[in-house]
Design a protein around this motif. Structure first.
Motif, PDB file in Angstrom:
ATOM      1  N   THR A 169      49.076  61.228  11.876  1.00  0.00           N
ATOM      2  CA  THR A 169      48.850  60.714  10.517  1.00  0.00           C
ATOM      3  C   THR A 169      49.448  59.322  10.333  1.00  0.00           C
ATOM      4  N   ASN A 170      50.146  58.807  11.335  1.00  0.00           N
ATOM      5  CA  ASN A 170      50.891  57.557  11.155  1.00  0.00           C
ATOM      6  C   ASN A 170      49.977  56.342  11.009  1.00  0.00           C
ATOM      7  N   THR A 171      50.357  55.457  10.078  1.00  0.00           N
ATOM      8  CA  THR A 171      49.619  54.195   9.935  1.00  0.00           C
ATOM      9  C   THR A 171      50.565  52.999  10.079  1.00  0.00           C
ATOM     10  N   ASP A 172      51.868  53.288  10.243  1.00  0.00           N
ATOM     11  CA  ASP A 172      52.861  52.201  10.368  1.00  0.00           C
ATOM     12  C   ASP A 172      52.893  51.650  11.788  1.00  0.00           C
ATOM     13  N   PRO A 173      53.449  50.441  11.949  1.00  0.00           N
ATOM     14  CA  PRO A 173      53.541  49.875  13.300  1.00  0.00           C
ATOM     15  C   PRO A 173      54.502  50.656  14.198  1.00  0.00           C
ATOM     16  N   TYR A 174      54.345  50.454  15.491  1.00  0.00           N
ATOM     17  CA  TYR A 174      55.210  51.055  16.510  1.00  0.00           C
ATOM     18  C   TYR A 174      56.650  50.574  16.324  1.00  0.00           C
TER      19      TYR A 174
END
Ligand code: ATP
Ligand code: FE2
Length: 333
Positions: A188-193
């Motif tokens: 579900t992640n949309t943030d940067p690494y």
């Protein structure tokens, strides 16, 4: 006796899972029953897991024989996990195996648990001579056949990758087993690494620094999904790198996944891409044959028995630190 008709019952009890499975000499898995000890909180307590296994091993064996449509009198061989694993858990399985072998008057064989993960892959998929990436709670090894042994080409220097995921998850309030929950959250992640230490040392890997770094980032308020995503990307890239180097070194064009973490679709995707890029093939056994299970123990027992291995009861002591490359692989040439 027709070796392909021979029925073997295998008993698995290295860690959380007590399992029993019946397999025939063609690697048909006739049954594969298992029950898993879930610690009430925190990590695994070997004695508590062993108590669980002692309570459950007889019903699990009975269920395996019944589901296989067999009678106890039709079993011709008993195999059990001799190691590596937790002493009290291993002893429970070994005791059950000895009692069964003695009461039925049939041979017993203790097998190496890590090799069983590899052989069930060769027995049930089209893989013939693969490099195994074995990723479970307690184990992380890259194994391949070379000169009559299964050699370890790379391994964790500290904890197993599943153990890392479970510990990391516990810090975030995720119950055991945390691996599947981390996989869901990462998807579900949309943030940067978020950069985490990438720790490959020669052919070996180390996870403890990543755990510490991820916990620091969590306390600083990093979002859970970004942490789960970054954790997966980092550790899976490490595993894939070491596996690829083992394939190049051992000149193998097949890779096999095994262990509970093999259920992870991101790991499968990354490993599959690496294999495709090298013109190699990836194989993943059915998930109940990837986790710790009795069927894989039964199959390795059959292979060993067929190659002439015999074990008197005095040689069936458990071996907590049983190394993969200690076993002379007489059933391959
Ligand atoms: P071993 O004795 O071989 O070390 P184990 O007791 O750890 O085995 P397994 O069933 O092979 O048992 O593996 C369980 C591990 O797999 C747990 O650490 C769990 O978090 C992890 N796991 C299960 N599903 C996933 C998933 N989808 N993604 C990542 N990890 C997973
Ligand atoms: Fe295992």
């Amino acid at each position: 006796m027709n070796p392909t008709a021979m029925l073997c019952l295998g008993i698995e009890s290295t860690a959380h899972t007590v399992g029993a499975g019946v397999v025939d000499g063609r690697c048909n898995v006739l049954s594969n029953e298992m029950e898993t000890y879930v610690p009430p909180e925190g990590g695994i307590h070997p004695r508590e897991a062993a108590n669980h296994h002692a309570e459950r091993v007889v019903p699990v064996i009975r269920a395996a024989v019944e589901k296989a449509g067999a009678r106890f009198s039709e079993l011709e061989l008993v195999a059990f996990s001799q190691g590596p694993g937790l002493g009290p858990c291993l002893r429970t399985g070994a005791t059950a195996a000895r009692s069964l072998a003695v009461s039925l008057g049939i041979p017993i064989i203790g097998v190496n648990h890590c090799i069983a993960h590899l052989e069930i892959g060769r027995g049930t998929t089209a893989a013939r001579d693969p490099v195994l990436l074995y990723v479970s709670g307690g184990n992380t090894q890259v194994i391949a056949y070379m000169a009559s042994r299964y050699r370890i080409f790379g391994e964790t220097l500290d904890i197993g990758v599943g153990n890392l995921l479970d510990k990391f998850g516990r810090g975030m309030g995720l119950a055991f087993p945390a691996g599947p929950k981390i996989e869901k959250s990462a998807a579900t992640n949309t943030d940067p690494y978020l950069p985490l230490p990438y720790s490959v040392k020669g052919m070996d890997i180390s996870f403890s620094g990543i755990l510490t770094a991820a916990e620091v980032k969590r306390r600083e308020g990093a979002p859970a999904s970004a942490l789960c995503y970054s954790m997966q990307e980092t550790v899976f890239a490490m595993l894939v790198e070491v596996t690829e180097r083992a394939m190049a070194h051992a000149e193998k064009d097949e890779v096999l996944l095994g262990g509970g973490v093999a259920a992870n679709s991101r790991l499968r995707q990354m490993l599959g891409r690496m294999a495709a890029d090298r013109g190699a093939k990836m194989f993943v056994p059915a998930s109940r044959l990837c986790v710790d299970n009795g069927a894989m123990i039964a199959w390795l027992g059959l292979l060993m028995h067929r190659s002439g291995v015999r074990m008197p009861l005095s040689k069936t002591k458990i071996c907590q630190r049983f190394r993969t490359d200690e076993v002379e692989v007489a059933w391959r040439n």
